[in-house]
Design a protein around this motif. Structure first.
Motif, PDB file in Angstrom:
ATOM      1  N   LYS A  66       0.790  -1.116   0.133  1.00 53.92           N
ATOM      2  CA  LYS A  66      -0.084  -0.082   0.013  1.00 53.92           C
ATOM      3  C   LYS A  66       0.774   1.381  -0.088  1.00 53.92           C
ATOM      4  O   LYS A  66       2.037   1.025   0.075  1.00 53.92           O
ATOM      5  CB  LYS A  66      -0.996   0.178   1.114  1.00 53.92           C
ATOM      6  CG  LYS A  66      -0.358   0.037   2.486  1.00 53.92           C
ATOM      7  CD  LYS A  66      -1.386   0.075   3.619  1.00 53.92           C
ATOM      8  CE  LYS A  66      -0.857   0.332   4.945  1.00 53.92           C
ATOM      9  NZ  LYS A  66      -1.940   0.250   5.914  1.00 53.92           N
ATOM     10  N   ARG A  67       0.253   2.379  -0.058  1.00 53.83           N
ATOM     11  CA  ARG A  67       1.192   3.603  -0.330  1.00 53.83           C
ATOM     12  C   ARG A  67       0.820   4.539   1.009  1.00 53.83           C
ATOM     13  O   ARG A  67      -0.166   4.564   1.790  1.00 53.83           O
ATOM     14  CB  ARG A  67       0.416   4.556  -1.335  1.00 53.83           C
ATOM     15  CG  ARG A  67       0.505   3.733  -2.569  1.00 53.83           C
ATOM     16  CD  ARG A  67       1.543   4.356  -3.733  1.00 53.83           C
ATOM     17  NE  ARG A  67       1.652   3.593  -4.747  1.00 53.83           N
ATOM     18  CZ  ARG A  67       2.565   3.668  -5.641  1.00 53.83           C
ATOM     19  NH1 ARG A  67       3.474   4.398  -5.322  1.00 53.83           N
ATOM     20  NH2 ARG A  67       2.694   2.862  -6.596  1.00 53.83           N
ATOM     21  N   TYR A  68       1.985   5.025   1.381  1.00 50.38           N
ATOM     22  CA  TYR A  68       1.821   5.907   2.593  1.00 50.38           C
ATOM     23  C   TYR A  68       2.276   7.409   2.121  1.00 50.38           C
ATOM     24  O   TYR A  68       2.922   7.946   1.646  1.00 50.38           O
ATOM     25  CB  TYR A  68       3.152   5.375   3.451  1.00 50.38           C
ATOM     26  CG  TYR A  68       2.890   4.135   3.967  1.00 50.38           C
ATOM     27  CD1 TYR A  68       2.288   3.686   5.227  1.00 50.38           C
ATOM     28  CD2 TYR A  68       3.443   2.931   3.176  1.00 50.38           C
ATOM     29  CE1 TYR A  68       2.217   2.313   5.504  1.00 50.38           C
ATOM     30  CE2 TYR A  68       3.260   1.595   3.444  1.00 50.38           C
ATOM     31  CZ  TYR A  68       2.484   1.125   4.556  1.00 50.38           C
ATOM     32  OH  TYR A  68       2.429  -0.239   5.092  1.00 50.38           O
ATOM     33  N   ASP A  69       1.536   8.387   3.234  1.00 52.76           N
ATOM     34  CA  ASP A  69       1.661   9.519   3.219  1.00 52.76           C
ATOM     35  C   ASP A  69       2.942  10.030   3.809  1.00 52.76           C
ATOM     36  O   ASP A  69       3.417  11.200   3.164  1.00 52.76           O
ATOM     37  CB  ASP A  69       0.602  10.479   3.990  1.00 52.76           C
ATOM     38  CG  ASP A  69      -0.821   9.827   3.680  1.00 52.76           C
ATOM     39  OD1 ASP A  69      -1.215  10.400   2.426  1.00 52.76           O
ATOM     40  OD2 ASP A  69      -1.466   9.254   4.107  1.00 52.76           O
ATOM     41  N   LEU A  70       3.570   9.548   4.499  1.00 48.34           N
ATOM     42  CA  LEU A  70       4.782   9.424   5.336  1.00 48.34           C
ATOM     43  C   LEU A  70       5.417   8.544   5.581  1.00 48.34           C
ATOM     44  O   LEU A  70       4.882   7.524   6.000  1.00 48.34           O
ATOM     45  CB  LEU A  70       4.412  10.591   6.513  1.00 48.34           C
ATOM     46  CG  LEU A  70       5.782  10.838   7.479  1.00 48.34           C
ATOM     47  CD1 LEU A  70       6.526  11.664   6.769  1.00 48.34           C
ATOM     48  CD2 LEU A  70       5.293  11.301   8.933  1.00 48.34           C
ATOM     49  N   ILE A  71       6.788   8.415   5.461  1.00 49.54           N
ATOM     50  CA  ILE A  71       7.651   7.402   5.536  1.00 49.54           C
ATOM     51  C   ILE A  71       8.714   7.802   6.637  1.00 49.54           C
ATOM     52  O   ILE A  71       9.743   8.657   6.053  1.00 49.54           O
ATOM     53  CB  ILE A  71       8.219   6.621   4.423  1.00 49.54           C
ATOM     54  CG1 ILE A  71       7.170   5.971   3.425  1.00 49.54           C
ATOM     55  CG2 ILE A  71       9.315   5.450   4.880  1.00 49.54           C
ATOM     56  CD1 ILE A  71       7.684   5.343   2.252  1.00 49.54           C
ATOM     57  N   ILE A  72       8.947   7.401   7.606  1.00 49.07           N
ATOM     58  CA  ILE A  72       9.828   7.669   8.629  1.00 49.07           C
ATOM     59  C   ILE A  72      11.052   6.787   8.676  1.00 49.07           C
ATOM     60  O   ILE A  72      10.769   5.321   8.731  1.00 49.07           O
ATOM     61  CB  ILE A  72       9.198   7.650  10.264  1.00 49.07           C
ATOM     62  CG1 ILE A  72       8.156   8.727  10.125  1.00 49.07           C
ATOM     63  CG2 ILE A  72      10.391   8.114  11.129  1.00 49.07           C
ATOM     64  CD1 ILE A  72       7.318   8.545  11.651  1.00 49.07           C
ATOM     65  N   ALA A  73      12.377   7.084   8.425  1.00 49.79           N
ATOM     66  CA  ALA A  73      13.189   6.121   8.186  1.00 49.79           C
ATOM     67  C   ALA A  73      14.513   6.226   9.115  1.00 49.79           C
ATOM     68  O   ALA A  73      14.986   7.333   9.221  1.00 49.79           O
ATOM     69  CB  ALA A  73      13.884   6.142   6.638  1.00 49.79           C
ATOM     70  N   ASN A  74      14.664   5.182  10.008  1.00 55.11           N
ATOM     71  CA  ASN A  74      15.647   5.227  10.984  1.00 55.11           C
ATOM     72  C   ASN A  74      16.595   4.191  10.442  1.00 55.11           C
ATOM     73  O   ASN A  74      16.467   3.095  10.868  1.00 55.11           O
ATOM     74  CB  ASN A  74      15.369   4.887  12.295  1.00 55.11           C
ATOM     75  CG  ASN A  74      14.439   6.258  12.968  1.00 55.11           C
ATOM     76  OD1 ASN A  74      14.905   7.177  13.025  1.00 55.11           O
ATOM     77  ND2 ASN A  74      13.176   5.857  13.116  1.00 55.11           N
ATOM     78  N   LEU A  75      17.692   4.654   9.456  1.00 50.47           N
ATOM     79  CA  LEU A  75      18.507   3.721   8.857  1.00 50.47           C
ATOM     80  C   LEU A  75      19.824   3.956   9.453  1.00 50.47           C
ATOM     81  O   LEU A  75      20.052   5.007   9.926  1.00 50.47           O
ATOM     82  CB  LEU A  75      18.498   3.945   7.276  1.00 50.47           C
ATOM     83  CG  LEU A  75      16.906   3.822   6.505  1.00 50.47           C
ATOM     84  CD1 LEU A  75      17.074   4.218   5.185  1.00 50.47           C
ATOM     85  CD2 LEU A  75      16.755   2.373   6.703  1.00 50.47           C
ATOM     86  N   PRO A  76      20.714   2.955   9.292  1.00 48.31           N
ATOM     87  CA  PRO A  76      22.212   3.063   9.708  1.00 48.31           C
ATOM     88  C   PRO A  76      22.891   4.408   9.171  1.00 48.31           C
ATOM     89  O   PRO A  76      22.620   4.549   7.973  1.00 48.31           O
ATOM     90  CB  PRO A  76      22.982   1.798   9.368  1.00 48.31           C
ATOM     91  CG  PRO A  76      22.016   1.082   8.434  1.00 48.31           C
ATOM     92  CD  PRO A  76      20.464   1.952   8.611  1.00 48.31           C
TER      93      PRO A  76
END
Length: 171
Positions: A66-76
């Motif tokens: 599905k699609r998201y309005d906001l993606i929060i990414a806590n990546l290395p």
């Protein structure tokens, strides 16, 4: 915001804040099973089990289509080989491979006006002749994968520069 994805959810705090800020639903995932359990526990303690779904996922591998309005990414954020240790994978990303995979996959999960937000720091280049090198490399990768930086907020802390990015996929 209707739908939010939290990649690298850790304790779940950003998922909880997203709900408090008005999101209707959050899908939260982490590659570390202990982080998944911690996030589930914090979601339960805060009475948000019906609005935050927490699960294991390596980037988007287990996300619903599905699609998201906001993606929060806590990546290395350190260019170093983490090996297979999930604790190390939270910090180390050799040759930005995790980040590149994230940028490649994320466009399939964003709504038309969707935003990705994440923080990055110059943990490796801060004490060098070019303290912005880490950011230069990251911003080149962002552009290579078809995104525009729509906002950068920076601050100095613990001897490093930290930038919170908001990016958007170019249509």
């Amino acid at each position: 915001l209707e739908e939010v994805a939290d990649i690298g959810s850790g304790s779940g705090i950003e998922s909880i804040i997203a709900i408090m800020a008005g999101a209707k639903h959050v899908d939260a995932a982490d590659i570390n099973l202990q982080a998944v359990e911690c996030s589930k526990n914090n979601t339960e303690i805060n009475g948000l089990r019906d609005r935050i779904k927490v699960f294991y996922s390596d980037i988007f591998s287990n996300f619903p289509k599905k699609r998201y309005d906001l993606i929060i990414a806590n990546l290395p954020i350190v260019n170093f080989d983490a090996g297979k240790n999930p604790v190390n994978q939270a910090l180390y990303d050799k040759d930005f491979e995790t980040r590149k995979r994230f940028f490649s996959e994320a466009k399939e999960f964003l709504t038309e006006n969707g935003i990705i937000t994440f923080t990055y720091a110059n943990l490796q280049s801060a004490k060098t002749r070019n303290p912005n090198y880490d950011f230069d490399v990251l911003e080149k990768i962002i552009a290579e994968y078809g995104y525009d930086v729509v906002e950068k907020i920076s601050r100095e802390d613990m001897g490093y520069k930290w930038i919170n990015y908001k990016i958007k996929f170019k249509k």
